[in-house]
Design a protein around this motif. Structure first.
Motif, PDB file in Angstrom:
ATOM      1  N   SER A  83       0.809  -1.213   0.000  1.00 31.73           N
ATOM      2  CA  SER A  83       0.000   0.000   0.000  1.00 31.73           C
ATOM      3  C   SER A  83       0.847   1.270   0.000  1.00 31.73           C
ATOM      4  CB  SER A  83      -0.947  -0.007   1.207  1.00 31.73           C
ATOM      5  OG  SER A  83      -1.927  -1.012   1.054  1.00 31.73           O
ATOM      6  N   CYS A  84       2.092   1.193   0.467  1.00 29.96           N
ATOM      7  CA  CYS A  84       2.952   2.378   0.443  1.00 29.96           C
ATOM      8  C   CYS A  84       3.221   2.807  -0.994  1.00 29.96           C
ATOM      9  CB  CYS A  84       4.273   2.100   1.158  1.00 29.96           C
ATOM     10  SG  CYS A  84       4.113   1.764   2.914  1.00 29.96           S
ATOM     11  N   ALA A  85       3.631   1.870  -1.824  1.00 29.69           N
ATOM     12  CA  ALA A  85       3.916   2.178  -3.223  1.00 29.69           C
ATOM     13  C   ALA A  85       2.639   2.381  -4.023  1.00 29.69           C
ATOM     14  CB  ALA A  85       4.750   1.059  -3.843  1.00 29.69           C
ATOM     15  N   SER A  86       1.575   1.638  -3.669  1.00 33.24           N
ATOM     16  CA  SER A  86       0.330   1.699  -4.439  1.00 33.24           C
ATOM     17  C   SER A  86      -0.503   2.930  -4.120  1.00 33.24           C
ATOM     18  CB  SER A  86      -0.511   0.440  -4.171  1.00 33.24           C
ATOM     19  OG  SER A  86       0.154  -0.730  -4.608  1.00 33.24           O
ATOM     20  N   TRP A  87      -0.618   3.265  -2.814  1.00 28.09           N
ATOM     21  CA  TRP A  87      -1.536   4.339  -2.414  1.00 28.09           C
ATOM     22  C   TRP A  87      -0.878   5.435  -1.569  1.00 28.09           C
ATOM     23  CZ3 TRP A  87      -4.687   2.930  -5.775  1.00 28.09           C
ATOM     24  CH2 TRP A  87      -5.263   1.673  -5.849  1.00 28.09           C
ATOM     25  N   GLY A  88       0.269   5.174  -0.978  1.00 27.26           N
ATOM     26  CA  GLY A  88       0.889   6.149  -0.080  1.00 27.26           C
ATOM     27  C   GLY A  88       0.937   5.687   1.358  1.00 27.26           C
ATOM     28  N   VAL A 104       0.088  -3.999  -6.283  1.00 25.61           N
ATOM     29  CA  VAL A 104      -0.176  -5.171  -5.443  1.00 25.61           C
ATOM     30  C   VAL A 104      -0.305  -4.664  -4.007  1.00 25.61           C
ATOM     31  CG1 VAL A 104       0.578  -7.500  -4.820  1.00 25.61           C
ATOM     32  CG2 VAL A 104       1.215  -6.542  -7.037  1.00 25.61           C
ATOM     33  N   PRO A 105      -1.444  -4.029  -3.683  1.00 26.84           N
ATOM     34  CA  PRO A 105      -1.578  -3.380  -2.381  1.00 26.84           C
ATOM     35  C   PRO A 105      -1.806  -4.350  -1.232  1.00 26.84           C
ATOM     36  CG  PRO A 105      -3.615  -3.154  -3.600  1.00 26.84           C
ATOM     37  CD  PRO A 105      -2.627  -3.816  -4.526  1.00 26.84           C
ATOM     38  N   GLY A 106      -1.629  -3.835  -0.032  1.00 25.40           N
ATOM     39  CA  GLY A 106      -1.748  -4.589   1.205  1.00 25.40           C
ATOM     40  C   GLY A 106      -0.661  -4.101   2.133  1.00 25.40           C
ATOM     41  N   CYS A 107      -0.846  -4.272   3.434  1.00 20.38           N
ATOM     42  CA  CYS A 107       0.149  -3.769   4.379  1.00 20.38           C
ATOM     43  C   CYS A 107       0.511  -4.868   5.379  1.00 20.38           C
ATOM     44  CB  CYS A 107      -0.395  -2.519   5.088  1.00 20.38           C
ATOM     45  SG  CYS A 107       0.854  -1.582   6.003  1.00 20.38           S
ATOM     46  N   PRO A 108       1.286  -5.890   4.905  1.00 21.29           N
ATOM     47  CA  PRO A 108       1.832  -6.043   3.555  1.00 21.29           C
ATOM     48  C   PRO A 108       0.905  -6.859   2.667  1.00 21.29           C
ATOM     49  CG  PRO A 108       2.729  -7.746   4.953  1.00 21.29           C
ATOM     50  CD  PRO A 108       1.800  -6.929   5.831  1.00 21.29           C
ATOM     51  N   PRO A 109       1.264  -7.042   1.381  1.00 26.59           N
ATOM     52  CA  PRO A 109       0.504  -7.977   0.546  1.00 26.59           C
ATOM     53  C   PRO A 109       0.744  -9.405   1.019  1.00 26.59           C
ATOM     54  CG  PRO A 109       1.899  -6.507  -0.773  1.00 26.59           C
ATOM     55  CD  PRO A 109       2.338  -6.381   0.643  1.00 26.59           C
ATOM     56  N   ILE A 110      -0.172 -10.298   0.648  1.00 29.91           N
ATOM     57  CA  ILE A 110      -0.016 -11.713   0.981  1.00 29.91           C
ATOM     58  C   ILE A 110       1.187 -12.273   0.223  1.00 29.91           C
ATOM     59  CG2 ILE A 110      -1.139 -13.981   0.947  1.00 29.91           C
ATOM     60  CD1 ILE A 110      -3.823 -12.454   0.857  1.00 29.91           C
ATOM     61  N   ALA A 111       2.004 -13.075   0.905  1.00 32.20           N
ATOM     62  CA  ALA A 111       3.238 -13.594   0.305  1.00 32.20           C
ATOM     63  C   ALA A 111       2.975 -14.303  -1.018  1.00 32.20           C
ATOM     64  CB  ALA A 111       3.922 -14.546   1.292  1.00 32.20           C
ATOM     65  N   ARG A 156      -9.706  -1.670 -12.700  1.00 30.62           N
ATOM     66  CA  ARG A 156      -9.643  -0.244 -13.036  1.00 30.62           C
ATOM     67  C   ARG A 156      -8.615   0.512 -12.216  1.00 30.62           C
ATOM     68  NH1 ARG A 156     -15.704   1.705 -12.467  1.00 30.62           N
ATOM     69  NH2 ARG A 156     -15.493   0.361 -10.629  1.00 30.62           N
ATOM     70  N   GLN A 157      -8.229  -0.043 -11.070  1.00 24.53           N
ATOM     71  CA  GLN A 157      -7.234   0.615 -10.227  1.00 24.53           C
ATOM     72  C   GLN A 157      -5.830   0.066 -10.438  1.00 24.53           C
ATOM     73  OE1 GLN A 157      -8.444   1.794  -6.162  1.00 24.53           O
ATOM     74  NE2 GLN A 157     -10.264   0.540  -6.484  1.00 24.53           N
ATOM     75  N   GLY A 158      -5.688  -0.847 -11.406  1.00 24.23           N
ATOM     76  CA  GLY A 158      -4.368  -1.364 -11.727  1.00 24.23           C
ATOM     77  C   GLY A 158      -3.937  -2.552 -10.894  1.00 24.23           C
ATOM     78  N   ARG A 159      -4.891  -3.259 -10.262  1.00 25.83           N
ATOM     79  CA  ARG A 159      -4.575  -4.422  -9.427  1.00 25.83           C
ATOM     80  C   ARG A 159      -4.894  -5.708 -10.182  1.00 25.83           C
ATOM     81  NH1 ARG A 159      -8.348  -2.559  -4.459  1.00 25.83           N
ATOM     82  NH2 ARG A 159      -9.827  -2.740  -6.193  1.00 25.83           N
ATOM     83  N   PRO A 160      -4.115  -6.782  -9.992  1.00 26.55           N
ATOM     84  CA  PRO A 160      -4.401  -8.053 -10.674  1.00 26.55           C
ATOM     85  C   PRO A 160      -5.773  -8.595 -10.286  1.00 26.55           C
ATOM     86  CG  PRO A 160      -2.192  -8.064  -9.735  1.00 26.55           C
ATOM     87  CD  PRO A 160      -2.892  -6.846  -9.192  1.00 26.55           C
ATOM     88  N   LYS A 161      -6.618  -8.824 -11.283  1.00 24.79           N
ATOM     89  CA  LYS A 161      -7.970  -9.296 -11.007  1.00 24.79           C
ATOM     90  C   LYS A 161      -7.983 -10.655 -10.324  1.00 24.79           C
ATOM     91  CE  LYS A 161     -10.742  -6.877 -14.477  1.00 24.79           C
ATOM     92  NZ  LYS A 161     -11.645  -7.055 -15.641  1.00 24.79           N
ATOM     93  N   MET A 162      -6.967 -11.466 -10.590  1.00 24.74           N
ATOM     94  CA  MET A 162      -6.958 -12.817 -10.021  1.00 24.74           C
ATOM     95  C   MET A 162      -6.935 -12.804  -8.495  1.00 24.74           C
ATOM     96  SD  MET A 162      -3.038 -14.132 -10.749  1.00 24.74           S
ATOM     97  CE  MET A 162      -3.055 -13.800 -12.498  1.00 24.74           C
ATOM     98  N   PHE A 163      -6.497 -11.685  -7.909  1.00 26.42           N
ATOM     99  CA  PHE A 163      -6.431 -11.603  -6.451  1.00 26.42           C
ATOM    100  C   PHE A 163      -7.259 -10.459  -5.858  1.00 26.42           C
ATOM    101  CE2 PHE A 163      -2.286 -13.587  -7.579  1.00 26.42           C
ATOM    102  CZ  PHE A 163      -2.524 -14.820  -6.986  1.00 26.42           C
TER     103      PHE A 163
END
Length: 358
Positions: free
Chosen positions: A157-162, A191-198, A219-226
């Protein structure tokens, strides 16, 4: 010439049988059918490992800590075999001028053929002086490394959203990667999350290496599979939500019975992530299973959306316009009406039985 994944595995003593088994397990971890295992095997046999630069800006290193704990596939297989992790200051042996020279070498030698992974974000205030790497502002290193990259992966989430660095009032002007002015125009996978799943992190890398293309993004640039479903949609506590059974306070009877955590702040109904399906620690558990509500850490601006333990007031249940209180009241009314109806039928039946026996 860079070795292929298969060549590295054979050099490490891995048999052909074990290699094919690995391809099958990788297909399963990506949610693909058995027919994709041969395609993965072919890709691993024919394509060279792809160089990766993994940069660190303002962050706590939790993304790296998560990544190295991946079990499917093992992080060591990803790092040592599937990709050429040329730079990552958290786990690399090199340091100082030797380490920084690697960035320049990869950028110039593998133009258009390397992945730039970014953990954390650059602060833009005071000309970027709040985060210095190798004597220069991190934002400068980021722009330079992105100049010849094939694509950028924003880890966490740091790189994805701040994330927390960009939380109000954000005195350093910490800025997510995709909003950095002057950043070269490259595909960005968030690949957002704090942290993302391994396993989400390693699966994204595996998909790119295997199919030589990027996963389908929302639409937000995240992989749909997850990130195509809410945690709420696959949560094992969802039946309790639908039944109006909620934890009202931590450690109450509802908590002990595993009721829905929505009323104590769970953001699962508005959070898109794979926590309730992939889970954490090798699929062992996830926060809601451990008794703590989801805080929505993979969503934009989650840090500025108020108390983590304040519930949302607009979540709908049963596909109708009703909040949690109304859902609970309705469920109670339905149960009460059903009990009354059952009692009435029982009385009528007893009267009839008595009349027939007289």
């Amino acid at each position: 010439m860079t070795e292929t994944f298969y060549e590295v595995m054979r050099r490490q003593g891995i048999t052909r049988r074990s290699f094919l088994k690995f391809c099958s397990l990788t297909a399963a971890s990506l949610g693909l059918g058995p027919a994709f295992a041969p395609k993965i095997a072919y890709a691993m046999e024919s394509k060279p490992r792809i160089p990766v630069l993994w940069l660190h800006g303002l962050e706590c290193t939790c993304c790296s800590e998560s990544f190295i704990r991946s079990a499917h596939p093992l992080a060591k297989d990803v790092v040592l075999s599937m990709l050429s992790l040329d730079y990552d200051d958290t786990i690399m042996a090199a340091a100082g001028h030797q380490a920084e020279a690697i960035v320049e070498e990869v950028v110039e030698q593998y133009k258009g053929n390397y992945i730039l992974a970014v953990e954390g974000n650059p602060p833009l205030n005071e000309d970027g002086m709040y985060c210095i790497i190798g004597g220069k502002p991190f934002v400068d290193q980021l722009k330079y490394a992105a100049s010849n990259a094939k694509a950028i992966i924003s880890w966490g989430s740091c790189a994805s959203w701040g994330c927390v660095q960009a939380a109000r009032p954000n005195p350093t002007r910490a800025t997510p990667v995709h909003k950095v002015p002057g950043l070269p125009n490259k595909p960005i996978i968030k690949v957002p999350g704090c942290p993302p799943i391994a396993e989400v992190m390693t699966a994204v890398i595996t998909y790119i290496l295997t199919f030589d293309k990027f996963p389908e993004l929302d639409r937000q640039g995240r992989p749909k599979m997850f990130y195509s479903q809410r945690i709420h949609d696959k949560c094992y506590r969802r039946p309790h939500f639908d039944a109006g059974q909620f934890v009202e306070a931590f450690d109450d009877e509802g908590a002990r019975r595993g009721y829905c955590l929505y009323k104590v702040g769970c953001k699962g109904p508005t959070t898109y992530n794979a926590c309730s399906t992939v889970r954490w620690n090798g699929g062992l558990s996830f926060p809601i299973q451990a008794g703590h509500p989801c805080i929505g850490c993979s969503e934009d601006g989650f840090w500025d959306k108020g108390d983590f333990y304040n519930r949302l007031t607009t979540v709908q249940g049963f596909g109708v316009e009703a909040d949690a209180d109304k859902i609970g009241a309705t469920a109670a009314a339905v149960i009460g009406a059903a009990a009354a109806a059952h009692a009435a039928v029982s009385v009528v039946k007893r009267i009839r039985d008595k009349g027939g026996n007289s």
